[in-house]
Design a protein around this motif. Structure first.
Motif, mmCIF file in Angstrom:
data_model
loop_
_atom_site.group_PDB
_atom_site.id
_atom_site.type_symbol
_atom_site.label_atom_id
_atom_site.label_comp_id
_atom_site.label_asym_id
_atom_site.label_seq_id
_atom_site.Cartn_x
_atom_site.Cartn_y
_atom_site.Cartn_z
ATOM 1 N N SER A 394 -5.261 -10.437 4.900
ATOM 2 C CA SER A 394 -5.970 -9.553 5.841
ATOM 3 C C SER A 394 -5.234 -9.470 7.165
ATOM 4 N N LYS A 397 -2.304 -7.114 6.639
ATOM 5 C CA LYS A 397 -2.743 -5.720 6.538
ATOM 6 C C LYS A 397 -3.092 -5.133 7.899
ATOM 7 N N GLU A 398 -3.531 -6.000 8.824
ATOM 8 C CA GLU A 398 -3.895 -5.543 10.165
ATOM 9 C C GLU A 398 -2.726 -5.603 11.139
ATOM 10 N N TRP A 416 -0.226 -9.785 -4.339
ATOM 11 C CA TRP A 416 0.039 -8.888 -3.213
ATOM 12 C C TRP A 416 1.530 -8.619 -3.016
ATOM 13 N N LEU A 430 2.833 -4.290 3.698
ATOM 14 C CA LEU A 430 1.463 -4.383 3.213
ATOM 15 C C LEU A 430 0.548 -3.958 4.352
ATOM 16 N N GLY A 431 -0.101 -2.802 4.184
ATOM 17 C CA GLY A 431 -0.895 -2.280 5.290
ATOM 18 C C GLY A 431 -0.004 -2.017 6.487
ATOM 19 N N SER A 432 -0.417 -2.507 7.640
ATOM 20 C CA SER A 432 0.365 -2.309 8.863
ATOM 21 C C SER A 432 1.373 -3.427 9.097
#
Length: 563
Positions: A394, A397-398, A416, A430-432
């Motif tokens: 998480s 991703k943020e 992942w 992955l995400g940001s």
């Protein structure tokens, strides 16, 4: 004698012998076991003279490890796995705390009015207790009929957790009992809630402390200090002022040089902590006056830097993960070093020797501060909880960056991201954020040989994941670099760590390190940059939000103050 120490060293506090592991007290205690042959009460002298000067007096007191108490009261001892009574270690399930420890601490606080106690032989000396009462309580708490005897037996983790909590209860109990009568009496339990006992602070101690290894001390202090900085309590670390050659324990102990102790002190001071050094006392309680000349020189070195480092706060940069749960599941003992620690230590040394600013962080610390760390490095842990892995994903991703070391550890994140075959480091978006995976084993090998090639691979990965740290360094490599805030001022700490610390016990000389060029991210042009403790104003150029400063030499420990 006492006033000569106070005049030469000018300490904030002195810690003196009170009761060591053998269990004999060095003063005429009415509630404990005084050493035979005491003629005068030296403790009264120490207290009188330190009080006159406003210097704190603390006692070295061995807690769980008390051979004399066990000799007199065998029922107070831990029962080993073989059913025999331990000859040195008291049981945290037994009456030792109520019948000796607490009465004696109250005597010291009340009759002698000492300021506090540094309780030794505690978490690191505690062992699982196979006695009848402990076994019965374990069965009642868990429903498991018999405690396991070895780490290979079923329910070992549950047995270790039960004994760990028993130690915490013991600690909470005696702290509460003493404080109920003497609320200002300061209590520290040696190595509690440090890298030896890496968990959230759950006992209201006044400060945290530990005596790091008398050999390879620079690396030991680097490691211990970086865990303590985020524990939320005042802390210090203790150096041994003497040592002896590894694997030659028949050779007498030898005094360290002032420059060696200064280098050890610098590691601790640069992290915002306090520093103390252990000098042995004679049988009559006196000290060796000549040794105080060394400590006076070290103290002056520390005092000159105190205004620019004491209680400074590390700026989160790289968080090196030391997860409590993983440590406890992988450990063969209650509160001991294990292979996982050494893998972590190897990664830490490589990061520091690449001039990175690094803190060691637990999952508890990350729960409170995870977004403050631009990069989190996961060393080679063999067990990671699902929740911790999900929290780290998480975080990525943020917008966070995560570096995973070791193929086994990378397996926990395989859903992942996976490493590319044949690549020393694989990078995945992955995400940001971004994940880097270094599949090769690293830490233990680096501790053994300090490979420049492996360090380069690690630091190339760090630069790719974290390209804009507060401070970048080019030039000399034997310098630990850390960035912190002292009030509203940015401080950059430079500690000369040169020397074969893992191979040589005595350091006679530390060669100056340098030159180096520092690029400091300040946003706007600083009003001034000074090099402390000399007060020298540093010239610098400012470009792209960074101040570029050249430092010619770092003799031992220099501090850049940016205003």
């Amino acid at each position: 004698m006492v006033t000569s120490i106070l005049d030469k060293v000018r300490p904030d506090y002195i810690q003196i012998d009170c009761k060591g592991h053998p269990g004999y007290s060095s003063y005429p205690t009415k509630v404990g076991n005084p050493a035979p042959g005491i003629e005068k009460d030296a403790l009264r002298v120490w207290r009188r003279e330190t009080a006159r000067r406003g210097v704190g007096l603390f006692m070295h007191y061995s807690g769980v490890w008390d051979s004399r108490a066990v000799e007199l009261h065998p029922d107070w001892a831990v029962t080993n796995a073989d059913g025999k009574k331990n000859k040195d270690i008291t049981s945290v399930f037994g009456p030792y705390a109520d019948q000796l420890l607490i009465p004696q601490l109250k005597e010291l606080a009340g009759d002698y009015r000492v300021d506090g106690v540094w309780v030794d032989g505690e978490c690191w000396a505690t062992v699982p207790d196979y006695g009848e009462r402990a076994t019965r309580l374990f069965r009642e708490a868990t429903g498991i009929s018999d405690p396991p005897k070895t780490s290979k037996d079923p329910h070992w983790y549950e047995w270790m957790q039960f004994n760990r909590e028993a130690f915490r209860k013991y600690l909470r109990h005696y702290v509460a009992e003493v404080r109920s009568v003497y609320p200002d009496f300061q209590i520290c339990s040696n190595w509690a809630f440090t890298d030896h006992m890496p968990e959230a602070v759950s006992v209201p101690l006044n400060f945290l402390s530990g005596d790091y290894d008398h050999r390879n001390s620079v690396n030991s202090a680097r490691y211990a200090g970086r865990y303590l900085v985020h524990q939320g309590l005042p802390w210090d670390l203790m150096a041994w002022s003497f040592s002896r050659t590894p694997n030659h324990d028949s050779i007498p102990w030898k005094q360290k040089t002032a420059v060696q102790l200064k280098q050890e002190a610098a590691i601790v001071l640069a992290l915002g902590g306090g520093f103390q050094a252990y000098f042995s006392q004679n049988r009559d309680g006196s000290i060796k006056p000549g040794e105080m000349e060394v400590m006076a020189e070290v103290a002056q070195f520390a005092r000159e830097r105190q205004p620019f480092c004491h209680h400074s706060v590390q700026i989160p940069q790289i968080g090196l993960l030391f997860p409590t749960g993983s440590y406890q599941k992988e450990s063969g003992g209650l509160f001991t070093r294990n292979t996982g620690n050494n893998r972590l230590r190897g990664v830490l040394q490589a990061l520091l020797e690449g001039q990175n600013s690094v803190d060691i962080v637990s999952e508890d610390m990350l729960n409170r501060n995870i977004k403050k760390f631009p990069l989190i490095v996961v060393p080679e842990w063999q067990q990671l909880s699902r929740v911790l892995c999900e929290d780290l994903i998480s975080y990525v991703k943020e917008g966070g960056s995560l570096l995973i070391i070791g193929n086994e550890t990378a397996g926990f994140f395989s859903e992942w991201a996976a490493a590319d075959a044949g690549s020393p480091t694989t990078f995945k978006r992955l995400g940001s954020g971004q994940i880097g995976i270094m599949p090769d084993a690293f830490g233990l090998e680096y501790l053994k040989n300090g490979s420049k090639e492996k360090r380069a691979v690690l630091n190339d990965a760090v630069k790719a994941l974290f390209p804009d740290p507060i401070v970048r360094s080019e030039g000399a490599t034997d310098i630990d670099l850390s960035a912190s805030m002292l009030g509203n001022k940015l401080t950059v700490h430079l500690v000369n760590t040169s020397g074969p610390h893992d191979k040589v016990t005595y350091i006679e000389k530390v060669s100056p390190a340098g030159p180096l060029t520092l690029s400091i991210r300040t946003g706007k042009k600083p009003a001034r940059i000074t090099l402390q403790p000399s007060g020298k104003k540093c010239g610098f150029r400012f470009e792209n939000g960074r101040a570029i400063v050249k430092i010619d030499t770092v003799p031992l420990y220099e501090i850049l103050v940016v205003e």
